[in-house]
Every structure is written in structure tokens, then in C-alpha cells.
Design a protein around this motif. Structure first.
Motif, PDB file in Angstrom:
ATOM      1  N   VAL A 129      36.447  30.829  37.699  1.00  0.00           N
ATOM      2  CA  VAL A 129      35.474  30.327  38.681  1.00  0.00           C
ATOM      3  C   VAL A 129      34.123  31.020  38.549  1.00  0.00           C
ATOM      4  CG1 VAL A 129      34.976  30.004  41.138  1.00  0.00           C
ATOM      5  CG2 VAL A 129      37.330  29.749  40.297  1.00  0.00           C
ATOM      6  N   TYR A 130      34.138  32.351  38.504  1.00  0.00           N
ATOM      7  CA  TYR A 130      32.889  33.109  38.547  1.00  0.00           C
ATOM      8  C   TYR A 130      32.298  33.424  37.180  1.00  0.00           C
ATOM      9  CZ  TYR A 130      35.194  34.221  43.025  1.00  0.00           C
ATOM     10  OH  TYR A 130      35.866  34.168  44.213  1.00  0.00           O
ATOM     11  N   ALA A 131      32.980  33.062  36.111  1.00  0.00           N
ATOM     12  CA  ALA A 131      32.562  33.473  34.767  1.00  0.00           C
ATOM     13  C   ALA A 131      31.080  33.235  34.454  1.00  0.00           C
ATOM     14  CB  ALA A 131      33.434  32.791  33.709  1.00  0.00           C
ATOM     15  N   PRO A 132      30.490  32.093  34.828  1.00  0.00           N
ATOM     16  CA  PRO A 132      29.074  31.885  34.489  1.00  0.00           C
ATOM     17  C   PRO A 132      28.128  32.878  35.151  1.00  0.00           C
ATOM     18  CG  PRO A 132      30.136  29.803  35.047  1.00  0.00           C
ATOM     19  CD  PRO A 132      31.083  30.884  35.437  1.00  0.00           C
ATOM     20  N   PHE A 133      28.632  33.593  36.160  1.00  0.00           N
ATOM     21  CA  PHE A 133      27.776  34.531  36.880  1.00  0.00           C
ATOM     22  C   PHE A 133      28.128  35.979  36.560  1.00  0.00           C
ATOM     23  CE2 PHE A 133      28.788  30.808  39.546  1.00  0.00           C
ATOM     24  CZ  PHE A 133      27.530  30.205  39.579  1.00  0.00           C
ATOM     25  N   THR A 134      28.932  36.197  35.526  1.00  0.00           N
ATOM     26  CA  THR A 134      29.400  37.542  35.228  1.00  0.00           C
ATOM     27  C   THR A 134      28.856  38.050  33.896  1.00  0.00           C
ATOM     28  OG1 THR A 134      31.433  36.666  34.222  1.00  0.00           O
ATOM     29  CG2 THR A 134      31.514  37.275  36.553  1.00  0.00           C
ATOM     30  N   TYR A 135      28.791  39.348  33.796  1.00  0.00           N
ATOM     31  CA  TYR A 135      28.230  40.052  32.653  1.00  0.00           C
ATOM     32  C   TYR A 135      29.260  40.173  31.534  1.00  0.00           C
ATOM     33  CZ  TYR A 135      24.805  43.461  30.805  1.00  0.00           C
ATOM     34  OH  TYR A 135      23.850  44.113  30.073  1.00  0.00           O
ATOM     35  N   ASP A 136      28.816  40.055  30.314  1.00  0.00           N
ATOM     36  CA  ASP A 136      29.684  40.274  29.152  1.00  0.00           C
ATOM     37  C   ASP A 136      29.868  41.779  28.973  1.00  0.00           C
ATOM     38  OD1 ASP A 136      29.580  39.122  25.677  1.00  0.00           O
ATOM     39  OD2 ASP A 136      30.892  40.528  26.684  1.00  0.00           O
ATOM     40  N   LEU A 137      31.087  42.244  29.192  1.00  0.00           N
ATOM     41  CA  LEU A 137      31.379  43.677  29.160  1.00  0.00           C
ATOM     42  C   LEU A 137      31.855  44.167  27.798  1.00  0.00           C
ATOM     43  CD1 LEU A 137      33.338  43.879  32.541  1.00  0.00           C
ATOM     44  CD2 LEU A 137      30.888  44.199  32.164  1.00  0.00           C
ATOM     45  N   THR A 138      31.841  43.294  26.802  1.00  0.00           N
ATOM     46  CA  THR A 138      32.438  43.612  25.503  1.00  0.00           C
ATOM     47  C   THR A 138      31.899  44.904  24.909  1.00  0.00           C
ATOM     48  OG1 THR A 138      32.730  41.248  25.073  1.00  0.00           O
ATOM     49  CG2 THR A 138      32.889  42.754  23.189  1.00  0.00           C
ATOM     50  N   ASP A 139      30.594  45.029  24.805  1.00  0.00           N
ATOM     51  CA  ASP A 139      30.006  46.202  24.153  1.00  0.00           C
ATOM     52  C   ASP A 139      30.247  47.479  24.949  1.00  0.00           C
ATOM     53  OD1 ASP A 139      29.126  44.630  22.085  1.00  0.00           O
ATOM     54  OD2 ASP A 139      27.093  44.387  22.878  1.00  0.00           O
ATOM     55  N   MET A 140      30.095  47.394  26.258  1.00  0.00           N
ATOM     56  CA  MET A 140      30.312  48.586  27.072  1.00  0.00           C
ATOM     57  C   MET A 140      31.780  49.008  27.035  1.00  0.00           C
ATOM     58  SD  MET A 140      27.688  48.251  30.317  1.00  0.00           S
ATOM     59  CE  MET A 140      28.017  46.547  30.763  1.00  0.00           C
TER      60      MET A 140
END
Length: 466
Positions: A129-140
Motif C-alpha cells: 500500500v505505502y510503497a510509492p511513498f517509502t524510501y529505498d533502503l537498499t544502500d543503507m
């Protein structure tokens, strides 16, 4: 296609800030590996700078919306973590305890870009649901070696959900633009990690270790044949093998269905019928055989929580449920069961013999956060080391940091989660068709009541719903 094409321009800006301000300091990251919960050495973001105290995030404010209510054990630990994080880094974490209904307001709030840096909710909603409003945490996440101490099955599921949702959004956009069917089918948006598990959950067969010992059971069963042997040993020792409340009959039978069919096939049958002639017949027959062998405790399936409580009273040994059953039984019966857990047994010819029910309440960072690195550092501070252990002990839950120790009543949960190659849903396959969902749940209760002579009879009743 760019993975983040569907995200806002603000996300792209925030990512740029992360690259400029966050990467240099990640080399000093010790969060996740340290039991002292030291935050990262990353530079501050969003205009934050070190103050006179020389702390990393002096002047930074992180706004968090929590799914807990003030005063709950989880909320108390989060507040303690926020205070400790401020002491170490200078950052202020403002927490709004929204309670369980946070999901009713989050979407609108995220669309309006309210001042929120961290959201807390069920990881499925965060991914679907919220994915379009969330940050990509991959690198961190890579910078703190997150994969080494988290649960792969949960991470992989989050990534899949994000990719599926963003792909759907892009395809719908392409359809409106008049793209051809072939062009639309070729659109695939890769997923990314957008959630950090905070309170993992796992299901399987929870059991009383003392009952097993009394019956001479020396090893947890891994196959259905071994499980039947254990049931007979328990029965011979005067202990009813299995407790079963009517509220969870669908969940218990779903495990058997998943082993034989896999969730994708179950959903196909749920939508269209055709249970007869499928492996569901054998799955139902296995349950009927358990009933006929007298392997369920007297009264099963009882009204919740009557049957599960019989484990606390020493009358039954096992139950198919999720990890919260251990605290429920202990609290409801005033006992301290010596709990163990093993994954649901594998069946001969099964197509999915390894998955386990798994879920999590998780944390995510908003795509427009101006302090994404600081927010991430706080999340890691909360979900690793001493703070995570305190959360596990205080709230009687599975640790988010797999290096930590589960409370005694949750013995085996960390190992089961780590061993699961993919998470099984809570009955999603037999809940997809709203027209028959409630009827199927009722039929599952009848299955455990012994109302069907054969698995074929049960599947015939299922097909009669269509």
C-alpha cells in the motif's frame, strides 16, 4: 525502466542528498553489529550539522508515527530508545503513538506529505500500500550488512511486494497512455527493500517440551510420517497430541494445503473451484485421519481459547498457531509452559515443504524525508543489539536482530524464521474470493469436527460453493 520511476521527484532529491551526505559516513557504521547500539558515523542530512556538543545529529528532528499506544510495552521501549539515541547522537525523535488504527490515516497523510520521517505498521501494508511513498533502503542496509542479521524471507517478500505494486502502477499508467498490450506486459519495475522488520512473527507447531519428554519423544518431527509417530507416542503416554480452537481451523488446514499445493495453486482453486481431483483431497484426508485416530484433545475444535488453554493445563501437547499463542496460554492459565516450535512437517510429494507463516510489524522511511540517514540510524538502533533484546524481553516477542535471543517461551522461533525459504501468508489463498471466504472457513471447522468421511467428500463440499 528506472526502478524509482513511480516515486515522487522528492524521493530522487532525497536519494541525492543521501549519496552526498550519507555515504561518506557509512564506512564508520557500527549499528547492527554492536551490542552497545552505536549509531552510524554517517554525516547528517537535510541541513543538519554538528552542534557545540559535537554530536552527529545535533539539531535534527525525526518524526515517527507508531502503531502502538502510549504505555504499551513496545511503546515504552521505543521511547527509551529515542532518549538513548538523542543522548548519543543529539537527534530528537518525536513519536506520535497512533495506535492500531494508524493504517486508516497513513495513506492520506503520506499523500499530503505530512511531516513524517518514520512509519510503523504491518510489513505487508508497507509493501503493498505505502510503497510509492517509502524510501529505498537498499544502500543503507548494505552499509550496515543488514542481510547478515535479519530474516531473508521477510526481506525478499518486502522487495517482491514493492516491485509488484510499482509494476502495477506503471502498467496502469501505460494503459491510460494507450500503450499496446505487448508494451504493457513488458513493463516490470524491480522492487527494493523498503521496510526493516521490528517485531517479527512466525507460525508452525508450538509444543510443550515437557509433554514430549514424558512421552519419550526425543526429536522434533520433520515429515508427516514422523509427526504421526509422535502423535501416537503422546497418545500412548496419556497426553492428547493436538489442541485445536475453531477460530484457527482454517489456519491449521491451510498449512496442509500449502504443503501439497503451494499458495498460488490454492488461490487459483479458491477463485475458480476444482478442488475435487486436486491434491486438496489428500490434504483433507490427512486431517480426517488425525480426527479418526483420536489425536485431537477432547472438545476440539473448541471455542477460542478453550482448546489452546489445555496445553497450559497439561492436557494437550501441540497446536498449529503463531508465536503469540505462547504468551496467551501462559497468561490465560497462569502457567509457564516449556515451549518449543518446529516447522509444519513435510508431506510426501509436497510442492512446498519448507515455507512457514511469517510476518512482521516493520518500520519504513518516507520518500520525502529530509533526514533519511538519521531516521535509518534510529531504526537500526531500535532493532538491533541491546534495544532489540529489551524489546524482545519486555514485549515477549521474537527479536528483530537474529543474533539476539528469543524469550524462553519463544524457543525455536528465530531458527524457524531463519530456515524459512519464503513466508507463508495467513490463509491468503483461501481468502482471495470474498464470495466463498466465510463459507470455506466454516467448512474447515466441520473438517476438524469429523463431519466428512473422506477428503473427496470435503472437496466436493468445497466445489459446491461455486
Amino acid at each position: 525502466m528506472n526502478m524509482k520511476k513511480t516515486l515522487s521527484l522528492v524521493l530522487a532529491s532525497a536519494l541525492s542528498l543521501s549519496l552526498l551526505a550519507g555515504c561518506g559516513g557509512n564506512g564508520g557504521q557500527s549499528a547492527g553489529g554492536s551490542k552497545s547500539n552505536q549509531p552510524s558515523g554517517g554525516s547528517s542530512q537535510g541541513g543538519a550539522s554538528q552542534g557545540t556538543s559535537g554530536k552527529q545529529y545535533d539539531g535534527v528532528t525525526i518524526n515517527m508515527w507508531s502503531m502502538w499506544s502510549s504505555g504499551e510495552p513496545q511503546a515504552n521501549v521505543i521511547e527509551e530508545a529515542a532518549a538513548a539515541f538523542k543522548e548519543q547522537t543529539g537527534a530528537t525523535v518525536n513519536i506520535e503513538f497512533k495506535g492500531r488504527d494508524v493504517n486508516k490515516v497513513l495513506t492520506a497523510s503520506l499523500e499530503a506529505k505530512e511531516a513524517i520521517d518514520i512509519i510503523e505498521d504491518d510489513y505487508k501494508r508497507i509493501g503493498t500500500v505505502y510503497a510509492p511513498f517509502t524510501y529505498d533502503l537498499t544502500d543503507m542496509a548494505k552499509a550496515v550488512n543488514y542481510d547478515s542479521f535479519s530474516y531473508k524471507c521477510l526481506n525478499d517478500q518486502s522487495i517482491t511486494w514493492v516491485g509488484d505494486l510499482l509494476t502495477k502502477i506503471e502498467r496502469e499508467k501505460a494503459e491510460k497512455e494507450g500503450k499496446t498490450e505487448k508494451e504493457i506486459e513488458e513493463i516490470v519495475v524491480p522492487g527494493f527493500l523498503n521496510a526493516i522488520a521490528e517485531q517479527p512473527q512466525v507460525g508452525g507447531i508450538f509444543y510443550d517440551k515437557d509433554a514430549f519428554a514424558k512421552a519419550g519423544v526425543s526429536a522434533e518431527p520433520k515429515t508427516w510420517a514422523e509427526f504421526l509417530t509422535v502423535c501416537q507416542q503422546l497418545k500412548d503416554a496419556g497426553i492428547a497430541p493436538i489442541a485445536q480452537d475453531s477460530a484457527y481451523c482454517d489456519f491449521a488446514f491451510y498449512h496442509q494445503l500449502v504443503r501439497y499445493l503451494g499458495e498460488e495453486k490454492i488461490e487459483e482453486l479458491d477463485m475458480n473451484g476444482g478442488w475435487s481431483g486436486s491434491a486438496a483431497v489428500q490434504a483433507a484426508q490427512d486431517i480426517i485421519d488425525l480426527v479418526n485416530a483420536g489425536y485431537f484433545v477432547d472438545g476440539a475444535p473448541d471455542e477460542f481459547p478453550s482448546s489452546e488453554n489445555k496445553i497450559g493445563f497439561g492436557q494437550a501437547a501441540m497446536i498449529v498457531c503463531a508465536n503469540y499463542v505462547t504468551a496467551e496460554v501462559n497468561n490465560q492459565t497462569g502457567t509457564q509452559v516449556n515451549w518449543g516450535l518446529f516447522n509444519y512437517p513435510a508431506v510426501d510429494g509436497g510442492v512446498d515443504n519448507a515455507s512457514a507463516y511469517a510476518g512482521a510489524n516493520s518500520l519504513a522511511i518516507t520518500s520525502y524525508s529530509e533526514n533519511a540517514q538519521a531516521a535509518f540510524d534510529f531504526i537500526i538502533f531500535l532493532t538491533t543489539g541491546e534495544m532489540d533484546q529489551k524489546m524482545a524481553d519486555t514485549a515477549a516477542q521474537i527479536p528483530a536482530d537474529s543474533r539476539n535471543k528469543a524469550p524462553e517461551l519463544l524457543n525455536g522461533t528465530v531458527e524457524t524464521l531463519l530456515a524459512a525459504d519464503k513466508p507463508m501468508t495467513w490463509c491468503a489463498g483461501i481468502s482471495a474470493n470474498a464470495d466463498v471466504k466465510d463459507a470455506i472457513k466454516s467448512l474447515c471447522v466441520e473438517l476438524f469436527e469429523g463431519k466428512y468421511a473422506t477428503g473427496a467428500d470435503f472437496c466436493k463440499a468445497l466445489d459446491a460453493l461455486y
